[in-house]
Motif scaffolding. Structure first.
Motif, PDB file in Angstrom:
ATOM      1  N   ALA A 130       0.875  -1.174   0.000  1.00 16.00           N
ATOM      2  CA  ALA A 130       0.000   0.000   0.000  1.00 16.00           C
ATOM      3  C   ALA A 130       0.910   1.221   0.000  1.00 16.00           C
ATOM      4  O   ALA A 130       1.941   1.240   0.676  1.00 16.00           O
ATOM      5  CB  ALA A 130      -0.875  -0.014   1.252  1.00 16.00           C
ATOM      6  N   ARG A 131       0.567   2.222  -0.807  1.00 13.90           N
ATOM      7  CA  ARG A 131       1.428   3.398  -0.856  1.00 13.90           C
ATOM      8  C   ARG A 131       0.607   4.652  -1.082  1.00 13.90           C
ATOM      9  O   ARG A 131      -0.509   4.606  -1.573  1.00 13.90           O
ATOM     10  CB  ARG A 131       2.488   3.254  -1.921  1.00 13.90           C
ATOM     11  CG  ARG A 131       1.969   3.070  -3.312  1.00 13.90           C
ATOM     12  CD  ARG A 131       3.110   2.848  -4.286  1.00 13.90           C
ATOM     13  NE  ARG A 131       2.570   2.453  -5.570  1.00 13.90           N
ATOM     14  CZ  ARG A 131       2.832   1.324  -6.162  1.00 13.90           C
ATOM     15  NH1 ARG A 131       3.640   0.458  -5.610  1.00 13.90           N
ATOM     16  NH2 ARG A 131       2.309   1.046  -7.328  1.00 13.90           N
ATOM     17  N   ARG A 132       1.232   5.751  -0.715  1.00 17.20           N
ATOM     18  CA  ARG A 132       0.611   7.050  -0.921  1.00 17.20           C
ATOM     19  C   ARG A 132       1.706   8.030  -1.280  1.00 17.20           C
ATOM     20  O   ARG A 132       2.889   7.762  -1.072  1.00 17.20           O
ATOM     21  CB  ARG A 132      -0.140   7.509   0.330  1.00 17.20           C
ATOM     22  CG  ARG A 132       0.737   7.614   1.569  1.00 17.20           C
ATOM     23  CD  ARG A 132      -0.108   7.829   2.826  1.00 17.20           C
ATOM     24  NE  ARG A 132       0.683   7.630   4.014  1.00 17.20           N
ATOM     25  CZ  ARG A 132       1.302   8.594   4.683  1.00 17.20           C
ATOM     26  NH1 ARG A 132       1.207   9.845   4.277  1.00 17.20           N
ATOM     27  NH2 ARG A 132       2.006   8.322   5.757  1.00 17.20           N
ATOM     28  N   SER A 133       1.300   9.141  -1.825  1.00 18.27           N
ATOM     29  CA  SER A 133       2.268  10.155  -2.219  1.00 18.27           C
ATOM     30  C   SER A 133       1.985  11.419  -1.411  1.00 18.27           C
ATOM     31  O   SER A 133       0.823  11.811  -1.265  1.00 18.27           O
ATOM     32  CB  SER A 133       2.139  10.433  -3.716  1.00 18.27           C
ATOM     33  OG  SER A 133       3.158  11.293  -4.139  1.00 18.27           O
ATOM     34  N   VAL A 134       3.039  12.017  -0.892  1.00 17.22           N
ATOM     35  CA  VAL A 134       2.918  13.269  -0.149  1.00 17.22           C
ATOM     36  C   VAL A 134       3.941  14.254  -0.703  1.00 17.22           C
ATOM     37  O   VAL A 134       4.890  13.864  -1.382  1.00 17.22           O
ATOM     38  CB  VAL A 134       3.137  13.075   1.374  1.00 17.22           C
ATOM     39  CG1 VAL A 134       2.084  12.160   1.962  1.00 17.22           C
ATOM     40  CG2 VAL A 134       4.515  12.537   1.671  1.00 17.22           C
ATOM     41  N   THR A 135       3.744  15.508  -0.420  1.00 14.88           N
ATOM     42  CA  THR A 135       4.692  16.537  -0.832  1.00 14.88           C
ATOM     43  C   THR A 135       5.275  17.168   0.418  1.00 14.88           C
ATOM     44  O   THR A 135       4.545  17.519   1.348  1.00 14.88           O
ATOM     45  CB  THR A 135       3.989  17.607  -1.688  1.00 14.88           C
ATOM     46  OG1 THR A 135       3.417  16.968  -2.833  1.00 14.88           O
ATOM     47  CG2 THR A 135       4.969  18.662  -2.153  1.00 14.88           C
ATOM     48  N   VAL A 136       6.595  17.296   0.428  1.00 13.09           N
ATOM     49  CA  VAL A 136       7.305  17.877   1.566  1.00 13.09           C
ATOM     50  C   VAL A 136       8.110  19.067   1.059  1.00 13.09           C
ATOM     51  O   VAL A 136       8.780  18.969   0.030  1.00 13.09           O
ATOM     52  CB  VAL A 136       8.239  16.832   2.217  1.00 13.09           C
ATOM     53  CG1 VAL A 136       9.022  17.441   3.358  1.00 13.09           C
ATOM     54  CG2 VAL A 136       7.446  15.626   2.686  1.00 13.09           C
ATOM     55  N   ALA A 137       8.042  20.187   1.776  1.00 10.66           N
ATOM     56  CA  ALA A 137       8.796  21.384   1.398  1.00 10.66           C
ATOM     57  C   ALA A 137      10.060  21.474   2.238  1.00 10.66           C
ATOM     58  O   ALA A 137      10.034  21.237   3.451  1.00 10.66           O
ATOM     59  CB  ALA A 137       7.945  22.630   1.587  1.00 10.66           C
ATOM     60  N   VAL A 138      11.173  21.787   1.592  1.00  6.47           N
ATOM     61  CA  VAL A 138      12.459  21.939   2.283  1.00  6.47           C
ATOM     62  C   VAL A 138      13.081  23.269   1.892  1.00  6.47           C
ATOM     63  O   VAL A 138      12.729  23.873   0.891  1.00  6.47           O
ATOM     64  CB  VAL A 138      13.441  20.796   1.951  1.00  6.47           C
ATOM     65  CG1 VAL A 138      12.894  19.457   2.398  1.00  6.47           C
ATOM     66  CG2 VAL A 138      13.771  20.767   0.473  1.00  6.47           C
ATOM     67  N   GLY A 139      14.020  23.719   2.706  1.00  8.13           N
ATOM     68  CA  GLY A 139      14.731  24.961   2.418  1.00  8.13           C
ATOM     69  C   GLY A 139      14.215  26.099   3.276  1.00  8.13           C
ATOM     70  O   GLY A 139      13.201  25.977   3.962  1.00  8.13           O
ATOM     71  N   PRO A 140      14.913  27.220   3.242  1.00  7.31           N
ATOM     72  CA  PRO A 140      14.523  28.370   4.058  1.00  7.31           C
ATOM     73  C   PRO A 140      13.259  29.048   3.516  1.00  7.31           C
ATOM     74  O   PRO A 140      12.932  28.920   2.333  1.00  7.31           O
ATOM     75  CB  PRO A 140      15.730  29.299   3.946  1.00  7.31           C
ATOM     76  CG  PRO A 140      16.375  28.943   2.655  1.00  7.31           C
ATOM     77  CD  PRO A 140      16.130  27.461   2.466  1.00  7.31           C
ATOM     78  N   GLU A 141      12.547  29.766   4.389  1.00  6.23           N
ATOM     79  CA  GLU A 141      11.358  30.513   3.967  1.00  6.23           C
ATOM     80  C   GLU A 141      11.712  31.402   2.779  1.00  6.23           C
ATOM     81  O   GLU A 141      12.795  31.960   2.714  1.00  6.23           O
ATOM     82  CB  GLU A 141      10.831  31.369   5.124  1.00  6.23           C
ATOM     83  CG  GLU A 141      10.145  30.580   6.216  1.00  6.23           C
ATOM     84  CD  GLU A 141       8.936  29.807   5.727  1.00  6.23           C
ATOM     85  OE1 GLU A 141       8.189  30.297   4.855  1.00  6.23           O
ATOM     86  OE2 GLU A 141       8.747  28.680   6.218  1.00  6.23           O
ATOM     87  N   GLY A 142      10.807  31.475   1.841  1.00 10.29           N
ATOM     88  CA  GLY A 142      11.033  32.282   0.660  1.00 10.29           C
ATOM     89  C   GLY A 142      11.742  31.531  -0.464  1.00 10.29           C
ATOM     90  O   GLY A 142      11.723  31.961  -1.613  1.00 10.29           O
ATOM     91  N   ARG A 143      12.387  30.428  -0.124  1.00 19.65           N
ATOM     92  CA  ARG A 143      13.087  29.611  -1.142  1.00 19.65           C
ATOM     93  C   ARG A 143      12.693  28.146  -1.035  1.00 19.65           C
ATOM     94  O   ARG A 143      13.383  27.282  -1.537  1.00 19.65           O
ATOM     95  CB  ARG A 143      14.610  29.755  -0.960  1.00 19.65           C
ATOM     96  CG  ARG A 143      15.117  31.156  -1.237  1.00 19.65           C
ATOM     97  CD  ARG A 143      16.626  31.243  -1.105  1.00 19.65           C
ATOM     98  NE  ARG A 143      17.295  30.292  -1.977  1.00 19.65           N
ATOM     99  CZ  ARG A 143      18.477  29.720  -1.685  1.00 19.65           C
ATOM    100  NH1 ARG A 143      19.111  30.010  -0.586  1.00 19.65           N
ATOM    101  NH2 ARG A 143      19.012  28.878  -2.539  1.00 19.65           N
TER     102      ARG A 143
END
Length: 114
Positions: free
Chosen positions: A49-62
């Motif tokens: 079973a799998r799912r896809s997620v989105t993760v944000a990395v990096g400093p604010e604004g970038r």
């Protein structure tokens, strides 16, 4: 390459196709090669079973968004695999090594999805 009966050389070619295409594939092999025989077998596949997620990395604004596939095993354990092309793009945009982006990603993923 291997040596077949009568000292002739032979080759083994392997391919995967949907069962509905087998006849067309066999016909094509016979039509475009010198072979006089084709073997096939059926394979089965188990998937997690799998799912896809989105993760944000990096400093604010970038911040860079990275798609992550999460596969879950019956015992509750899981594997987390980021999309390599997203990691490469983020590494370039943030001027970081790939490993640094993956480390940030995993830290942020664990924070969001413990």
């Amino acid at each position: 390459m291997f040596t077949a009966r009568h000292g002739r050389h032979g080759q083994v070619r392997t391919g995967l196709c949907d069962e509905s295409l087998r006849g067309a594939i066999v016909d094509t092999v016979f039509r475009h090669t010198t072979t006089v025989g084709v073997r096939w077998s059926s394979w089965q596949r188990a998937t997690l079973a799998r799912r896809s997620v989105t993760v944000a990395v990096g400093p604010e604004g970038r911040r860079q968004r990275i798609s992550v596939k999460v596969s879950e095993v019956g015992d509750g354990s899981r594997t987390v695999e980021p999309e390599l092309s997203d990691v490469e793009s983020a590494a370039e945009a943030l001027d970081l090594p790939l490993r640094g982006v993956v480390d940030q990603l995993m830290t942020e993923f664990r924070r969001q999805d413990p």
